[in-house]
Every structure is written in C-alpha cells, then in structure tokens.
Design a protein around this motif. Structure first.
Motif, PDB file in Angstrom:
ATOM      1  N   UNK A 148       0.830  -1.211   0.000  1.00  0.00           N
ATOM      2  CA  UNK A 148       0.000   0.000   0.000  1.00  0.00           C
ATOM      3  C   UNK A 148       0.863   1.260   0.000  1.00  0.00           C
ATOM      4  N   UNK A 149       1.965   1.256   0.734  1.00  0.00           N
ATOM      5  CA  UNK A 149       2.847   2.425   0.761  1.00  0.00           C
ATOM      6  C   UNK A 149       3.438   2.684  -0.614  1.00  0.00           C
ATOM      7  N   UNK A 150       3.879   1.635  -1.285  1.00  0.00           N
ATOM      8  CA  UNK A 150       4.434   1.807  -2.642  1.00  0.00           C
ATOM      9  C   UNK A 150       3.361   2.333  -3.580  1.00  0.00           C
ATOM     10  N   UNK A 151       2.149   1.796  -3.494  1.00  0.00           N
ATOM     11  CA  UNK A 151       1.062   2.277  -4.352  1.00  0.00           C
ATOM     12  C   UNK A 151       0.733   3.740  -4.079  1.00  0.00           C
ATOM     13  N   UNK A 152       0.719   4.139  -2.814  1.00  0.00           N
ATOM     14  CA  UNK A 152       0.460   5.542  -2.489  1.00  0.00           C
ATOM     15  C   UNK A 152       1.561   6.448  -3.031  1.00  0.00           C
ATOM     16  N   UNK A 153       2.816   6.008  -2.922  1.00  0.00           N
ATOM     17  CA  UNK A 153       3.916   6.834  -3.414  1.00  0.00           C
ATOM     18  C   UNK A 153       3.925   6.913  -4.941  1.00  0.00           C
ATOM     19  N   UNK A 154       3.588   5.828  -5.623  1.00  0.00           N
ATOM     20  CA  UNK A 154       3.632   5.803  -7.088  1.00  0.00           C
ATOM     21  C   UNK A 154       2.445   6.545  -7.690  1.00  0.00           C
ATOM     22  N   UNK A 155       1.244   6.255  -7.209  1.00  0.00           N
ATOM     23  CA  UNK A 155       0.046   6.832  -7.820  1.00  0.00           C
ATOM     24  C   UNK A 155      -0.446   8.104  -7.131  1.00  0.00           C
ATOM     25  N   UNK A 156       0.153   8.495  -6.040  1.00  0.00           N
ATOM     26  CA  UNK A 156      -0.311   9.670  -5.316  1.00  0.00           C
ATOM     27  C   UNK A 156       0.595  10.873  -5.489  1.00  0.00           C
ATOM     28  N   UNK A 157       1.252  10.986  -6.619  1.00  0.00           N
ATOM     29  CA  UNK A 157       2.173  12.102  -6.852  1.00  0.00           C
ATOM     30  C   UNK A 157       1.407  13.426  -6.818  1.00  0.00           C
ATOM     31  N   UNK A 158       1.915  14.339  -6.045  1.00  0.00           N
ATOM     32  CA  UNK A 158       1.306  15.661  -5.949  1.00  0.00           C
ATOM     33  C   UNK A 158       0.200  15.754  -4.915  1.00  0.00           C
ATOM     34  N   UNK A 159      -0.273  14.637  -4.422  1.00  0.00           N
ATOM     35  CA  UNK A 159      -1.338  14.653  -3.425  1.00  0.00           C
ATOM     36  C   UNK A 159      -0.706  14.482  -2.046  1.00  0.00           C
ATOM     37  N   UNK A 160      -0.820  15.507  -1.214  1.00  0.00           N
ATOM     38  CA  UNK A 160      -0.198  15.494   0.107  1.00  0.00           C
ATOM     39  C   UNK A 160      -0.743  14.407   1.015  1.00  0.00           C
ATOM     40  N   UNK A 161      -2.043  14.120   0.906  1.00  0.00           N
ATOM     41  CA  UNK A 161      -2.652  13.097   1.743  1.00  0.00           C
ATOM     42  C   UNK A 161      -2.129  11.703   1.381  1.00  0.00           C
ATOM     43  N   UNK A 162      -1.928  11.442   0.094  1.00  0.00           N
ATOM     44  CA  UNK A 162      -1.404  10.148  -0.339  1.00  0.00           C
ATOM     45  C   UNK A 162       0.032   9.958   0.144  1.00  0.00           C
TER      46      UNK A 162
END
Length: 137
Positions: free
Chosen positions: A29-43
């Motif tokens: 989940x952490x890798x997915x948040x870092x990869x797909x959450x670019x620019x989103x502070x909450x991600x």
C-alpha cells in the motif's frame, strides 16, 4: 514452526503469519500511495504512515523469529534478537520464574540469560532441564 530440535521452543503460526501479512500489506500500500499519489499530500502522508507501520511489523517479525530456547547435548541455548547465550546444564545454579520470564543464574548468582515463559514448547524445555537436575525457584 522454526524448531531447533525435539526439545525446543518455536514461533507460533498465528502471530507470525499475521505480522507477515501486515508487513506485506503495508509495504504494498505504501508503494502504491507513493507511485500513484504524486502531488497529493494526503497520499504521501498515508504512504509515510504505512511505511512506519511496515518498519514496526518487520521489527516485530524479526523478534518473533529470533526468540527461542532449546536444549541440545546438555547445553541450554537462549537467543533473543542479537543476544545469545549457551550454558552447560551443570553450570546452571538455579532458574527463577518471574513475570512470565525464566531467569537463568549461575551458582554465584549472576544472571546468565532469560527465556520467555510464553513461548510455545517452553514446557518441554523446562521438563528437560528439570530432568537434568536444574533447580527451579
């Protein structure tokens, strides 16, 4: 699981697999948040929190795997994290149970090591030590 002979403690399957699942899930989940959450502070924040939980799960898993005690050829082997001790049964003065932890002392009264009293298989280890003539108090 992870036995070291017939007279040995072992890691319980339930906590081991639960901690392993937590580690894998949090890392994924952490890798997915870092990869797909670019620019989103909450991600990014969620990814950081999951990384901290994954680190704690990894440390807990390491502690579960390394916490063991076994008797082999008249020698008591105790290990927890990076500390390990080997004591010949003849060199044990007494073993005391306090707060669900067995403290192993030499005849002079110096602490040689400790064994977790909640480990699976601790009864076999204690029975073998009693059979070999160790004093329990």
């Amino acid at each position: 699981m992870f036995r070291h002979g017939d007279i040995s403690t072992e890691t319980d399957r339930g906590p081991f697999f639960f901690t392993l699942a937590a580690l894998v899930t949090c890392l994924t989940a952490a890798v997915l948040f870092f990869v797909f959450g670019k620019g989103d502070g909450l991600a990014v924040f969620a990814g950081i929190l999951l990384s901290v939980i994954a680190l704690a799960s990894g440390a807990t898993l390491f502690a579960l795997v390394t916490d063991r005690a076994y008797v082999e050829d008249g020698v008591l082997h105790m290990r927890y994290l990076f500390r390990s001790a080997r004591v010949h049964v003849e060199d044990i003065g007494k073993i005391c149970l306090k707060d669900e932890e067995y403290a192993v002392y030499n005849p002079k009264g110096d602490l040689l090591g400790t064994i977790n009293g909640k480990l699976t298989g601790i009864g076999k280890v204690v029975h073998e030590l009693d059979r070999l003539g160790v004093t329990f108090r």
